[in-house]
Design a protein around this motif. Structure first.
Motif, short mmCIF file in Angstrom:
data_model
loop_
_atom_site.label_atom_id
_atom_site.label_comp_id
_atom_site.label_asym_id
_atom_site.label_seq_id
_atom_site.Cartn_x
_atom_site.Cartn_y
_atom_site.Cartn_z
N HIS A 299 -3.49 -9.50 -0.98
CA HIS A 299 -3.69 -10.42 -2.10
C HIS A 299 -2.37 -10.90 -2.70
N PHE B 268 0.86 -1.18 0.00
CA PHE B 268 0.00 0.00 0.00
C PHE B 268 0.90 1.23 0.00
N PHE C 99 -9.96 -12.88 -5.64
CA PHE C 99 -9.67 -12.57 -4.23
C PHE C 99 -9.29 -11.10 -4.09
N ALA C 100 -8.43 -10.61 -4.99
CA ALA C 100 -7.95 -9.22 -4.91
C ALA C 100 -9.09 -8.22 -5.09
N PHE D 3 -1.62 -13.87 -0.54
CA PHE D 3 -2.58 -14.88 -0.98
C PHE D 3 -2.13 -15.49 -2.31
N ARG E 22 0.15 -5.75 0.46
CA ARG E 22 -1.27 -5.97 0.24
C ARG E 22 -1.56 -7.46 0.38
N ASN F 219 -11.13 -8.50 -1.85
CA ASN F 219 -10.35 -8.01 -0.71
C ASN F 219 -10.18 -6.50 -0.77
N SER F 220 -9.93 -5.94 -1.94
CA SER F 220 -9.77 -4.47 -1.98
C SER F 220 -11.09 -3.78 -1.70
#
Lengths: 184, 184
Positions: A107, A98, B110-111, A110, A105, B114-115
């Motif tokens: 993701h 970020f 997911f991103a 992940f 971040r 998640n965001s």
């Protein structure tokens, strides 16, 4: 405590045997010397740099990724035993954090874990059905994340893969992935 | 069934009122006409294109993202009511899919989710503590994923955000995110 050069080089060798993932920066911190000094020590001891070291150690049990092209894996695979275990490295760079906080971040952590969970599967195709993930501590720009995946068995026809990601010795991420695989 | 131009234009207006997210491509499929015909119908009826339409509808209750710069959100936010609900669009392109199968990689879904779960939080900083996600069906290149996030409450001091992602009317992804927030 300060060591003599000889003491330091002996200890350095042991440190690297204990933890082949240790970086020159970590070693420099540990011995309170410069990174340059560590590099010279390694040269003197003929110990290759981290990346080469790991590749060399891992090569004998490094299977080929089947479920996706290796360049589509997020992070660098350094150990892979299909349907057993796998390890990858991800260096957290500017593009992973970020902008305001410098914190990685979620993701990306992940993505590293999830691609390792795909890569470990011994089939031409694998897809994620479910995932349960925990972010244990913030990861900052400049840190190296080492993800270790392990196949834990089968449940409802899916392969269960556990992934633990560490920075140095500290767990930063844990995930359980439930993977579809073609042909099973 | 084929409609006259007048019938089609009436029905088209209703379809768009029912589902403001419907694309020209979907409308063309539905009426068995070309996308160009749909565009001409919209022009005749003074209905703006999807993106403008949604922005216009959403603008009155579109809060500003606080927890991260808007350009760091994966997908395009089209509705945001802080600490309540939010919607984003993600068009699945070549860079989001596995090269071999054309199937979207899980970490992009997911991103996006998640965001959105970060963006919905009404604080200067929000971080993901836990996530539990289900991939319900494969998403292909060319599909548009619409993620809807909803704040469900607080548990152990964390904000629980549910995210459902659909392609057209079909659920493709579901996630529950547990979010740290600064100051709470």
């Amino acid at each position: 405590m300060k060591y003599t050069k000889k003491q330091r080089q002996e200890k350095l060798q042991n440190k690297i045997i204990e933890n082949p993932f240790i970086t020159d920066e970590d070693l420099a911190d540990f011995f309170s010397v410069s990174v340059q000094t560590i590099r010279l020590d390694r040269l003197a001891l003929s110990i290759p740099e981290l990346r080469e070291r790991i590749k060399h150690v891992a090569r004998e049990h490094l299977d080929d990724v089947k479920a996706l092209p290796e360049e589509e894996v997020i992070g660098e695979i350094i150990d892979l035993q299909l349907d057993k275990e796998a390890i990858s490295l991800l260096d957290i760079k500017k593009e992973h954090v970020f902008s305001r906080t410098g914190i990685a971040r979620g993701h990306y952590l992940f993505a590293q874990a999830n691609s390792l969970a795909v890569a470990i599967i011994d089939e031409k195709m694998a897809l994620t059905a479910k995932a349960s993930v925990h972010f244990h501590r913030r990861v900052k720009e400049g840190e190296r994340v080492i993800a270790k995946a392990e196949v834990k068995g089968t449940k409802d026809g899916k392969t269960i893969v556990h992934v633990v990601s560490n920075v140095k010795e500290e767990m930063v991420f844990y995930g359980e992935f439930s993977m579809y695989r073609s042909g099973k």
